[in-house]
Design a protein around this motif. Sequence first.
Motif, PDB file in Angstrom:
ATOM      1  N   GLU A   1       9.577  54.406 108.726  1.00 30.00           N
ATOM      2  CA  GLU A   1      10.001  54.635 107.345  1.00 30.00           C
ATOM      3  C   GLU A   1       9.422  53.610 106.384  1.00 30.00           C
ATOM      4  O   GLU A   1       9.619  53.707 105.184  1.00 30.00           O
ATOM      5  N   GLY A   2       8.748  52.608 106.926  1.00 29.82           N
ATOM      6  CA  GLY A   2       8.123  51.610 106.068  1.00 29.82           C
ATOM      7  C   GLY A   2       9.094  50.620 105.468  1.00 29.82           C
ATOM      8  O   GLY A   2       8.759  49.928 104.509  1.00 29.82           O
ATOM      9  N   HIS A   3      10.348  50.496 106.011  1.00 30.41           N
ATOM     10  CA  HIS A   3      11.349  49.574 105.470  1.00 30.41           C
ATOM     11  C   HIS A   3      11.801  48.638 106.582  1.00 30.41           C
ATOM     12  O   HIS A   3      12.859  48.821 107.187  1.00 30.41           O
ATOM     13  N   CYS A   4      11.008  47.656 106.881  1.00 31.66           N
ATOM     14  CA  CYS A   4      11.348  46.682 107.920  1.00 31.66           C
ATOM     15  C   CYS A   4      10.778  45.333 107.526  1.00 31.66           C
ATOM     16  O   CYS A   4       9.588  45.231 107.197  1.00 31.66           O
ATOM     17  N   ILE A   5      11.629  44.303 107.568  1.00 35.93           N
ATOM     18  CA  ILE A   5      11.178  42.974 107.149  1.00 35.93           C
ATOM     19  C   ILE A   5      10.191  42.382 108.151  1.00 35.93           C
ATOM     20  O   ILE A   5       9.471  41.437 107.829  1.00 35.93           O
ATOM     21  N   HIS A   6      10.175  42.917 109.362  1.00 33.70           N
ATOM     22  CA  HIS A   6       9.273  42.405 110.401  1.00 33.70           C
ATOM     23  C   HIS A   6       7.987  43.217 110.511  1.00 33.70           C
ATOM     24  O   HIS A   6       7.202  42.981 111.436  1.00 33.70           O
ATOM     25  N   GLU A   7       7.784  44.162 109.607  1.00 35.49           N
ATOM     26  CA  GLU A   7       6.596  45.009 109.703  1.00 35.49           C
ATOM     27  C   GLU A   7       5.328  44.177 109.587  1.00 35.49           C
ATOM     28  O   GLU A   7       5.254  43.226 108.801  1.00 35.49           O
ATOM     29  N   ASN A   8       4.313  44.545 110.394  1.00 38.91           N
ATOM     30  CA  ASN A   8       3.006  43.881 110.452  1.00 38.91           C
ATOM     31  C   ASN A   8       3.033  42.559 111.200  1.00 38.91           C
ATOM     32  O   ASN A   8       2.017  41.869 111.258  1.00 38.91           O
ATOM     33  N   GLN A   9       4.188  42.177 111.778  1.00 36.99           N
ATOM     34  CA  GLN A   9       4.231  40.983 112.611  1.00 36.99           C
ATOM     35  C   GLN A   9       3.657  41.287 113.995  1.00 36.99           C
ATOM     36  O   GLN A   9       3.765  42.401 114.506  1.00 36.99           O
TER      37      GLN A   9
ATOM     38  N   CYS B   1       3.462  41.447 117.979  1.00 39.70           N
ATOM     39  CA  CYS B   1       4.509  41.706 118.963  1.00 39.70           C
ATOM     40  C   CYS B   1       3.886  41.916 120.332  1.00 39.70           C
ATOM     41  O   CYS B   1       2.668  42.058 120.474  1.00 39.70           O
ATOM     42  N   ASP B   2       4.758  41.950 121.347  1.00 41.37           N
ATOM     43  CA  ASP B   2       4.353  42.195 122.734  1.00 41.37           C
ATOM     44  C   ASP B   2       4.974  43.514 123.178  1.00 41.37           C
ATOM     45  O   ASP B   2       6.204  43.628 123.266  1.00 41.37           O
ATOM     46  N   PRO B   3       4.186  44.538 123.477  1.00 40.86           N
ATOM     47  CA  PRO B   3       4.762  45.849 123.813  1.00 40.86           C
ATOM     48  C   PRO B   3       5.575  45.842 125.100  1.00 40.86           C
ATOM     49  O   PRO B   3       6.437  46.699 125.295  1.00 40.86           O
ATOM     50  N   GLU B   4       5.322  44.880 125.996  1.00 43.96           N
ATOM     51  CA  GLU B   4       6.027  44.864 127.269  1.00 43.96           C
ATOM     52  C   GLU B   4       7.498  44.504 127.099  1.00 43.96           C
ATOM     53  O   GLU B   4       8.367  45.007 127.818  1.00 43.96           O
ATOM     54  N   ILE B   5       7.808  43.640 126.140  1.00 39.29           N
ATOM     55  CA  ILE B   5       9.192  43.174 125.973  1.00 39.29           C
ATOM     56  C   ILE B   5       9.750  43.527 124.597  1.00 39.29           C
ATOM     57  O   ILE B   5      10.792  43.009 124.202  1.00 39.29           O
ATOM     58  N   PHE B   6       9.028  44.400 123.864  1.00 35.07           N
ATOM     59  CA  PHE B   6       9.422  44.653 122.475  1.00 35.07           C
ATOM     60  C   PHE B   6      10.829  45.229 122.376  1.00 35.07           C
ATOM     61  O   PHE B   6      11.609  44.842 121.494  1.00 35.07           O
ATOM     62  N   ASN B   7      11.208  46.157 123.271  1.00 32.26           N
ATOM     63  CA  ASN B   7      12.517  46.811 123.174  1.00 32.26           C
ATOM     64  C   ASN B   7      13.678  45.867 123.424  1.00 32.26           C
ATOM     65  O   ASN B   7      14.829  46.193 123.097  1.00 32.26           O
ATOM     66  N   THR B   8      13.417  44.691 123.991  1.00 32.66           N
ATOM     67  CA  THR B   8      14.483  43.726 124.263  1.00 32.66           C
ATOM     68  C   THR B   8      14.558  42.624 123.219  1.00 32.66           C
ATOM     69  O   THR B   8      15.387  41.724 123.341  1.00 32.66           O
ATOM     70  N   THR B   9      13.690  42.673 122.210  1.00 31.98           N
ATOM     71  CA  THR B   9      13.664  41.631 121.191  1.00 31.98           C
ATOM     72  C   THR B   9      14.605  41.966 120.046  1.00 31.98           C
ATOM     73  O   THR B   9      15.118  43.083 119.924  1.00 31.98           O
ATOM     74  N   GLU B  10      14.807  40.963 119.174  1.00 28.25           N
ATOM     75  CA  GLU B  10      15.677  41.150 118.016  1.00 28.25           C
ATOM     76  C   GLU B  10      15.041  42.076 116.982  1.00 28.25           C
ATOM     77  O   GLU B  10      15.736  42.685 116.186  1.00 28.25           O
ATOM     78  N   ILE B  11      13.725  42.178 116.995  1.00 32.49           N
ATOM     79  CA  ILE B  11      13.045  43.042 116.022  1.00 32.49           C
ATOM     80  C   ILE B  11      13.423  44.495 116.254  1.00 32.49           C
ATOM     81  O   ILE B  11      13.679  45.248 115.309  1.00 32.49           O
ATOM     82  N   ALA B  12      13.483  44.901 117.526  1.00 28.11           N
ATOM     83  CA  ALA B  12      13.837  46.289 117.843  1.00 28.11           C
ATOM     84  C   ALA B  12      15.261  46.603 117.403  1.00 28.11           C
ATOM     85  O   ALA B  12      15.563  47.737 117.000  1.00 28.11           O
ATOM     86  N   LYS B  13      16.164  45.597 117.465  1.00 29.58           N
ATOM     87  CA  LYS B  13      17.536  45.814 117.027  1.00 29.58           C
ATOM     88  C   LYS B  13      17.642  45.809 115.506  1.00 29.58           C
ATOM     89  O   LYS B  13      18.420  46.572 114.927  1.00 29.58           O
ATOM     90  N   ALA B  14      16.874  44.937 114.856  1.00 23.91           N
ATOM     91  CA  ALA B  14      16.944  44.848 113.396  1.00 23.91           C
ATOM     92  C   ALA B  14      16.264  46.031 112.717  1.00 23.91           C
ATOM     93  O   ALA B  14      16.650  46.412 111.597  1.00 23.91           O
ATOM     94  N   CYS B  15      15.271  46.634 113.372  1.00 23.06           N
ATOM     95  CA  CYS B  15      14.530  47.756 112.786  1.00 23.06           C
ATOM     96  C   CYS B  15      14.536  48.919 113.766  1.00 23.06           C
ATOM     97  O   CYS B  15      13.567  49.100 114.539  1.00 23.06           O
ATOM     98  N   PRO B  16      15.615  49.697 113.779  1.00 27.10           N
ATOM     99  CA  PRO B  16      15.659  50.855 114.697  1.00 27.10           C
ATOM    100  C   PRO B  16      14.520  51.828 114.409  1.00 27.10           C
ATOM    101  O   PRO B  16      14.234  52.156 113.260  1.00 27.10           O
ATOM    102  N   GLY B  17      13.877  52.265 115.468  1.00 22.10           N
ATOM    103  CA  GLY B  17      12.768  53.199 115.311  1.00 22.10           C
ATOM    104  C   GLY B  17      11.417  52.527 115.161  1.00 22.10           C
ATOM    105  O   GLY B  17      10.385  53.202 115.182  1.00 22.10           O
ATOM    106  N   ALA B  18      11.404  51.188 114.998  1.00 22.29           N
ATOM    107  CA  ALA B  18      10.134  50.477 114.858  1.00 22.29           C
ATOM    108  C   ALA B  18       9.379  50.489 116.184  1.00 22.29           C
ATOM    109  O   ALA B  18       9.976  50.542 117.264  1.00 22.29           O
TER     110      ALA B  18
END
Length: 692
Positions: A382-390, A392-409
């Motif tokens: 949706e283009g509304h995430c404060i962490h966009e363009n940071q 990341c590591d795809p192997e552990i991304f779903n367990t990070t705080e970014i995935a919780k702060a930006c659902p669907g990212a």
Amino acid sequence: KSRTQERTNTESSEGYSLIMELGPLHDVLCCMIFLLCIIGYIVLGLVAWVHGDPRRAAYPTDSQGHFCGQKGTPNENKTILFYFNLLRCTSPSVMLNLQCPTTQICVSKCPQRFLTYVEMQLLYTKDKSYWEDYRQFCKTTAKPAKSLTQLLLDDDCPTAIFPSKPFLQRCFPDFSTKNGTLTIGSRMVFQDGNGKTRSVIELRDAANGINKLLDAKSLGLKVFEDYATTWYWILIGLTIAMFLSWIFLILLRFIAGCLFWVFMIGVIGIIGYGFHRSFEKYEVSELSEIIIKSNPSVYRQMIILCIIEVTVILMLIFLRNRIRVAIILLKEGSKAIGYIPSTLVYPALTFILLSICICYWVVTAVFLATSGVPVYKVIAPEGHCIHENQTCDPEIFNTTEIAKACPGALCSFAFYGGKSLYHQYIPTFHVYNLFVFLWLINFVIALGQCALAGAFATYYWAMKKPDDIPRYPLFTSFGRAIRYHTGSLAFGSLIIALIQMFKIILEYLDHRLKRTQNTLSKFLQCCLRCCFWCLENAIKFLNRNAYIMIAIYGRNFCRSAKDAFNLLMRNVLKVAVTDEVTYFVLFLGKILVAGSIGVLAFLFFTQRLPVIAQGPTSLNYYWVPLLTVIFGSYLIAHGFFSVYAMCVETIFICFCEDLERNDGSTEKPYFITPNLHGILIKKQLVPQKQKE
């Protein structure tokens, strides 16, 4: 002949004696910097060749940074890229990151039917083949028993698939038109797997431009077939254009004046006809009252045409002598090219050098762009995430705080890079690659102008033409320019390259800030763009004349530019008239050559010249070879006539120098031709008679 040699030595005593010296410090310094830049450019190309991999540009890449279809990898037989949710490609982040914010995997084929994940689960209990068909478009870790919520969280499978077909190694919707209505798989609406009903229009908007690309593919194949059928006829047409250009340049010594005055009379006649057509719309008695009151635009049109008509006539009357001088210079240029025909071959050398520079720049840019290891960045649908363009590591991304702060990212592959010093400076290397490319391009052009100017200056300063013209003047001038004037040419081309670099930066900023611009910023950017355009053309004109002075006297760039500027300012009216007359005649020549070849090509490719030759009968589009022949003929004529324009400018500079340095006496005779000498004597006798 001995006097000519003595005169030549006298003229060159201030110039070519300086050639043996290396010139002032700034030219030597610029030459050294230029050579170092070329060495650095070669080193950069080698380093980029070691680290880069062009396959990364040729093969599509999935969200993990793996190539689709690359041999020796698990994706060897999976050559097509599949998007989990193509509807997300309407997100604003697509244009910002050049990446669609949805999971992308490599597949061996595209889906052939509509099917949602939920529908697949219901059918799976009856027939397990549905899962075998659906799992081709899922990750290897996917399982058929997950709930829709868990599926969206793990992002292992698409929520729905629809009929697609491969294009550019990517699965795109298989659109079709039925009774004038856009459909996909004979449907106008479909389920997206999330409980929503979507229309084909939404999918078309998501895959923006796909229909045009598909049409372009079909068009491209037909165009390729036409080129394969007519390539030898195109070469024949371009060869004829080359001979026509050469013949036109030779004939200019006889028809330049006639051509100019005939077309000027035609211009006056066209303007007069336009005034007449506006005038005859009304009765003469009612003209002023009706036009001013009921149709003021016609009144203004008549006034403008009348002013233009009077201005053109007055300019032709008061500038007739200078126009005669310009026409004689045109004829003299044709004669000079006739005596030095090798100058007509030089554009081919310039084309080869420019092609080498362009190819090296493109190859280096591709290797730089494909250097490094995969870099992953956060992409929000949706283009509304404060962490966009940071990063990341795809192997552990779903367990990070970014995935919780930006659902669907998503943590998707963005580009190739790295943390080494080389990878950190890749953007800088791209800028360096572009800048040195611009510098080399302008240097090649400057080298050609200086070499041609030296050859034509040799022709002018020969007392007895062509007996006193030395052998191989063009090759001698080219060697002299390379050996003694590399620094001067590099300095002049550096100025143009810097201006062009500023223009590119300005265009880049305009493109990146287009959405945040207001009226004032747009106005300022328009003003800057206009100023840089004027500055670039003014510097190019001054540089061209500076190169002529360098070729004549062998002085450094700044001294030559200063002398050329002062000489032009002292003869500003002659410069304006000569430039405009030359441009006008050469433009007519380009149109004449391209138009003549275009008419013949049209008659030939449309089967209207069966008496001369039978044209191809199986063309899809006859305009493909026709436009190629016309455009190619214009470029060939432009290449020939650019040599002619340089010839006229060089002869004009030599002519002005001749008039200022000599007086026509036995000690200081003129080197001008008898025709120009006759005009000069007449102009000198008029004031003498007035004094008497």
